[in-house]
Write an enzyme that holds these catalytic residues in place. Structure first.
Site, mmCIF file in Angstrom:
data_model
loop_
_atom_site.group_PDB
_atom_site.id
_atom_site.type_symbol
_atom_site.label_atom_id
_atom_site.label_comp_id
_atom_site.label_asym_id
_atom_site.label_seq_id
_atom_site.Cartn_x
_atom_site.Cartn_y
_atom_site.Cartn_z
ATOM 1 N N SER A 119 -34.664 -29.750 -71.761
ATOM 2 C CA SER A 119 -35.914 -29.306 -71.155
ATOM 3 C C SER A 119 -36.980 -30.389 -71.082
ATOM 4 O O SER A 119 -36.784 -31.409 -70.460
ATOM 5 C CB SER A 119 -36.416 -28.093 -71.920
ATOM 6 O OG SER A 119 -37.442 -27.482 -71.225
ATOM 7 N N HIS A 120 -38.098 -30.171 -71.765
ATOM 8 C CA HIS A 120 -39.232 -31.089 -71.661
ATOM 9 C C HIS A 120 -39.090 -32.298 -72.587
ATOM 10 O O HIS A 120 -39.948 -33.171 -72.583
ATOM 11 C CB HIS A 120 -40.514 -30.336 -72.006
ATOM 12 C CG HIS A 120 -40.456 -29.714 -73.365
ATOM 13 N ND1 HIS A 120 -39.671 -28.612 -73.619
ATOM 14 C CD2 HIS A 120 -41.026 -30.052 -74.525
ATOM 15 C CE1 HIS A 120 -39.783 -28.299 -74.896
ATOM 16 N NE2 HIS A 120 -40.594 -29.152 -75.473
ATOM 17 N N ASP A 283 -41.002 -29.129 -65.467
ATOM 18 C CA ASP A 283 -40.463 -29.913 -66.579
ATOM 19 C C ASP A 283 -39.034 -30.386 -66.305
ATOM 20 O O ASP A 283 -38.521 -30.248 -65.192
ATOM 21 C CB ASP A 283 -40.513 -29.105 -67.882
ATOM 22 C CG ASP A 283 -39.524 -27.971 -67.899
ATOM 23 O OD1 ASP A 283 -39.191 -27.467 -66.802
ATOM 24 O OD2 ASP A 283 -39.056 -27.584 -68.989
ATOM 25 N N ASP A 285 -35.999 -29.367 -66.883
ATOM 26 C CA ASP A 285 -34.989 -28.467 -66.332
ATOM 27 C C ASP A 285 -35.566 -27.458 -65.345
ATOM 28 O O ASP A 285 -34.873 -26.523 -64.931
ATOM 29 C CB ASP A 285 -34.230 -27.748 -67.459
ATOM 30 C CG ASP A 285 -35.135 -26.891 -68.316
ATOM 31 O OD1 ASP A 285 -36.330 -27.222 -68.439
ATOM 32 O OD2 ASP A 285 -34.653 -25.887 -68.863
ATOM 33 N N ASP A 287 -37.935 -25.099 -65.524
ATOM 34 C CA ASP A 287 -38.354 -23.729 -65.844
ATOM 35 C C ASP A 287 -39.835 -23.617 -66.192
ATOM 36 O O ASP A 287 -40.379 -22.523 -66.236
ATOM 37 C CB ASP A 287 -37.462 -23.088 -66.922
ATOM 38 C CG ASP A 287 -37.411 -23.881 -68.202
ATOM 39 O OD1 ASP A 287 -38.029 -24.957 -68.275
ATOM 40 O OD2 ASP A 287 -36.719 -23.424 -69.142
ATOM 41 N N ARG A 288 -40.504 -24.751 -66.427
ATOM 42 C CA ARG A 288 -41.929 -24.689 -66.753
ATOM 43 C C ARG A 288 -42.778 -25.041 -65.542
ATOM 44 O O ARG A 288 -42.308 -25.689 -64.606
ATOM 45 C CB ARG A 288 -42.268 -25.692 -67.856
ATOM 46 C CG ARG A 288 -41.594 -25.386 -69.159
ATOM 47 C CD ARG A 288 -42.127 -26.304 -70.239
ATOM 48 N NE ARG A 288 -41.477 -25.983 -71.496
ATOM 49 C CZ ARG A 288 -41.990 -26.232 -72.686
ATOM 50 N NH1 ARG A 288 -43.159 -26.824 -72.785
ATOM 51 N NH2 ARG A 288 -41.331 -25.898 -73.774
ATOM 52 N N LYS A 382 -37.521 -18.411 -67.268
ATOM 53 C CA LYS A 382 -38.800 -18.773 -66.681
ATOM 54 C C LYS A 382 -38.517 -19.705 -65.513
ATOM 55 O O LYS A 382 -37.462 -20.325 -65.462
ATOM 56 C CB LYS A 382 -39.740 -19.381 -67.708
ATOM 57 C CG LYS A 382 -39.228 -20.595 -68.473
ATOM 58 C CD LYS A 382 -40.240 -20.952 -69.555
ATOM 59 C CE LYS A 382 -39.875 -22.232 -70.290
ATOM 60 N NZ LYS A 382 -38.951 -21.961 -71.418
HETATM 61 C C1 VG1 Z 1 -41.048 -24.178 -76.905
HETATM 62 C C2 VG1 Z 1 -42.111 -23.221 -76.427
HETATM 63 C C3 VG1 Z 1 -41.490 -21.880 -76.087
HETATM 64 C C4 VG1 Z 1 -40.388 -22.091 -75.039
HETATM 65 C C5 VG1 Z 1 -39.395 -23.099 -75.557
HETATM 66 C C6 VG1 Z 1 -38.325 -23.446 -74.557
HETATM 67 O O1 VG1 Z 1 -40.441 -23.691 -78.075
HETATM 68 O O2 VG1 Z 1 -43.120 -23.062 -77.407
HETATM 69 O O3 VG1 Z 1 -42.489 -21.007 -75.625
HETATM 70 O O4 VG1 Z 1 -39.744 -20.885 -74.752
HETATM 71 O O5 VG1 Z 1 -40.054 -24.316 -75.902
HETATM 72 O O6 VG1 Z 1 -38.867 -23.961 -73.388
HETATM 73 P P1 VG1 Z 1 -40.844 -24.186 -79.546
HETATM 74 O O7 VG1 Z 1 -39.917 -23.457 -80.472
HETATM 75 O O8 VG1 Z 1 -40.691 -25.669 -79.553
HETATM 76 O O9 VG1 Z 1 -42.285 -23.798 -79.728
HETATM 77 V V1 VG1 Z 1 -38.033 -25.162 -72.555
HETATM 78 O O10 VG1 Z 1 -38.808 -25.386 -71.073
HETATM 79 O O11 VG1 Z 1 -38.057 -26.354 -73.701
HETATM 80 O O12 VG1 Z 1 -36.493 -24.530 -72.389
HETATM 81 CO CO CO Z 2 -37.691 -26.253 -69.742
#
Ligand code: VG1
Ligand code: CO
Length: 547
Positions: A119-120, A283, A285, A287-288, A382
């Site tokens: 992801s990010h 981001d 992948d 989804d953000r 998302k």
């Molecule tokens: C973070 C965010 C959470 C989100 C998750 C995955 O998790 O706070 O709201 O669902 O990332 O998003 P954490 O446990 O680091 O707070 V993504 O776009 O990284 O799949």
């Molecule tokens: Co993501």
């Protein structure tokens, strides 16, 4: 004829999926057998007691294009063949955004999919990689499944793989691997068609034609090809609307996290008189999303609230919403919209996997998280570009600026002033100690500064659909006026621990709505720092990232 090989292996500790899949450094994933063990644990867990239930099924595979994506995909395809899948559908070039994967799993009714993404988190040989399994409904595996995968990974003794040359991931169409079909498909087409069915494309097209200007920052991550096709090709936005649109294995050295800190190119482009009307970023992948107006930042919690209040302007939501769901740390702004609409507002733990049952049961239509995540029942993830298109639809129909729409929203509902402070890369032991300390506090009835504590707890959730219980989902300290501070440890990082502090206060007075949240929340921020003993326990005087 490709032959199936059974490879003897021993378990690795720590193959425990976090908030969203298993995320580790590339060096960890690229150890011999590491990825294969995890994938076999997935196949064993979803395949029933004998593992045989995957036989004859179809699996979707794709990722965000980061370093190690192609290597992992080749291994997964060969393992799918070794485990008896009938077909693997893989995005061309190994590319598939997380929401597009969810879309394809649902559309073709596959036996779920495997998404390669961290992801990010940054990508590259010394950075992060990740893998997660999504269930046939299209959403992230619920806790019961991820726990089964982890348990299986701890006792695994062998995995099955077909020995064969690599597949050509760049050629559209079908190839064979033994008895299994590998279909390389266009990762954008199905997703773009779904978007076109939900939003008023003619109105958005007319807006661009009339001079409406936007910038979309794909951050050299997966959404580039999606944004170019949808925004530039189908909606007629001028070429160059999409910035950083070519997916790179290391995201151009950047941190593909759409916030004010990491999406600085976009923030700069949206500043000043000549700036475009609208800006957005996604981001790693896809989804953000982050949404900006000219010189104006929309917090993700407000974005969900504004989209919910304006949803009926979009053809796909013209019938109205069934409910709105948000994660616990997300501000209560969407709840106020739900109350006005007379529909339920749901509060779930952090992580998209908790929205799945509500969406499947028709209890919610829109969902969101404060962490730049917004989505709906169109898929089970998302969805960054979806949120951007919903904003475009609202803007094209209302013909007002982003700032005017959000300020009017605050005037009507009051403003839930909100901020999140992240302390990244702190010592894991210190972080655990800090959370234990908070868990032990009895604050009910006490005063902290100007605030009286209504209650404090460690958030626990009972799923209203399937009754499953999740505990230890974040420490809440809620004050009598509804203000609150929330503390959680991240479940997506790969180095040390990350403490997240979420701060919220309701401001009904529109004369104060223009204030900077850091100023408006200053007293609560101090209360949170003192209460958690952040400086004494972590050595940090300031957060690493403020959103
Ligand atoms: C973070 C965010 C959470 C989100 C998750 C995955 O998790 O706070 O709201 O669902 O990332 O998003 P954490 O446990 O680091 O707070 V993504 O776009 O990284 O799949
Ligand atoms: Co993501």
């Amino acid at each position: 004829m490709a032959s199936v090989k059974t490879v003897v292996t021993t378990p690795f500790s720590g193959q425990k999926p976090g908030t969203s899949g298993l995320r580790k450094k590339v060096a960890v994933f690229s150890q011999p057998h590491y990825l294969e063990n995890f994938v076999q644990a997935v196949f064993d867990s979803i395949g029933g007691e004998t593992g045989g239930e995957v036989a004859g099924k179809t699996l979707v595979v794709g990722g965000d294009g980061r370093y190690y994506n192609r290597t992992a995909i080749q291994a997964i395809i060969k393992m799918a063949a070794g485990n008896g899948f009938a077909k693997v559908m893989v995005g061309r070039g190994g590319i598939l955004s997380t929401p597009a994967a969810s879309c394809v799993i649902r559309k073709y009714k596959t036996f779920g999919g495997i998404i390669l993404s961290a992801s990010h988190n940054p990508g590259g040989p010394t950075e992060d990689f990740g893998i997660k399994y999504n269930i046939p409904a299209g959403g992230p595996a619920p806790e019961a499944v991820t726990e089964a995968i982890h348990a299986r990974s701890q006792v695994i003794g062998s995995y099955k793989i077909v020995e064969a040359p690599d597949l050509d991931l760049d050629k559209l169409g079908e190839q064979r691997l033994g008895d299994m079909v590998v279909q390389v498909f266009d990762p954008v087409a199905d997703y773009a068609a779904l978007m076109e069915s939900l939003f008023d494309f003619p109105a958005i097209r007319a807006a661009f034609k009339g001079g409406f200007r936007m910038k979309f920052d794909a951050m050299h991550a997966v959404t580039g090809p999606y944004a170019v096709e949808i925004l530039e090709n189908r909606l007629g936005a001028p070429k160059g609307t999409v910035m950083n649109g070519v997916p790179l294995e290391d995201f151009g050295g950047g941190h593909p996290d759409p916030n004010l800190v990491h999406a600085h190119d976009l923030v700069e482009a949206l500043t000043g008189d000549g700036a475009p009307d609208f800006g957005a970023a996604s981001d790693g992948d896809g989804d953000r999303n982050m949404v900006l107006g000219r010189d104006f930042y929309v917090t993700p919690s407000d974005s969900l609230a504004v989209l919910a209040a304006n949803a009926t302007l979009c053809p796909g939501y013209a019938q109205g919403l069934k409910g709105i769901a948000r994660s616990m740390p997300t501000s209560a702004a969407p709840d106020r919209v739900a109350a006005k609409l007379g529909i339920p507002a749901w509060e779930t733990p952090t992580g998209w996997k908790f929205f799945g049952t509500l969406l499947d049961a028709g209890k919610a239509t829109l969902c969101g998280e404060e962490s730049f995540g917004t989505g709906s029942d169109h898929v089970r993830e998302k969805d960054g570009l979806w949120a951007v298109l919903m904003w475009l639809n609202v803007l094209a129909r209302r013909k007002e600026s982003v700032a005017d729409i959000v300020t009017a929203h605050w005037k009507e509902y009051g403003r839930n002033v909100y901020s999140r402070h992240d302390y990244e890369g702190i010592d894991a032991k210190a972080a655990d100690g800090l959370m234990e300390h908070l868990r032990g506090l009895a604050l009910k009835g006490k005063r902290l500064g100007a605030y009286a504590v209504a209650f404090n707890d460690d958030f626990a959730y009972t799923d209203p659909v399937d009754g499953s219980v999740s505990t230890k989902q974040g420490i809440r300290v809620v004050f009598e006026d509804g203000s609150r501070v929330v503390f959680r440890l991240s479940g997506t990082g790969t180095e040390g621990a990350t403490l997240r502090v979420y701060i919220e206060r309701y401001e009904p007075d529109s004369a104060k709505h223009h204030l900077d949240p850091q100023t408006a929340l200053a007293d609560l921020i101090k209360i949170a720092r003192d209460l958690a003993e952040i400086e004494a326990r972590t050595g940090r005087t300031e957060p690493t990232v403020i959103t």
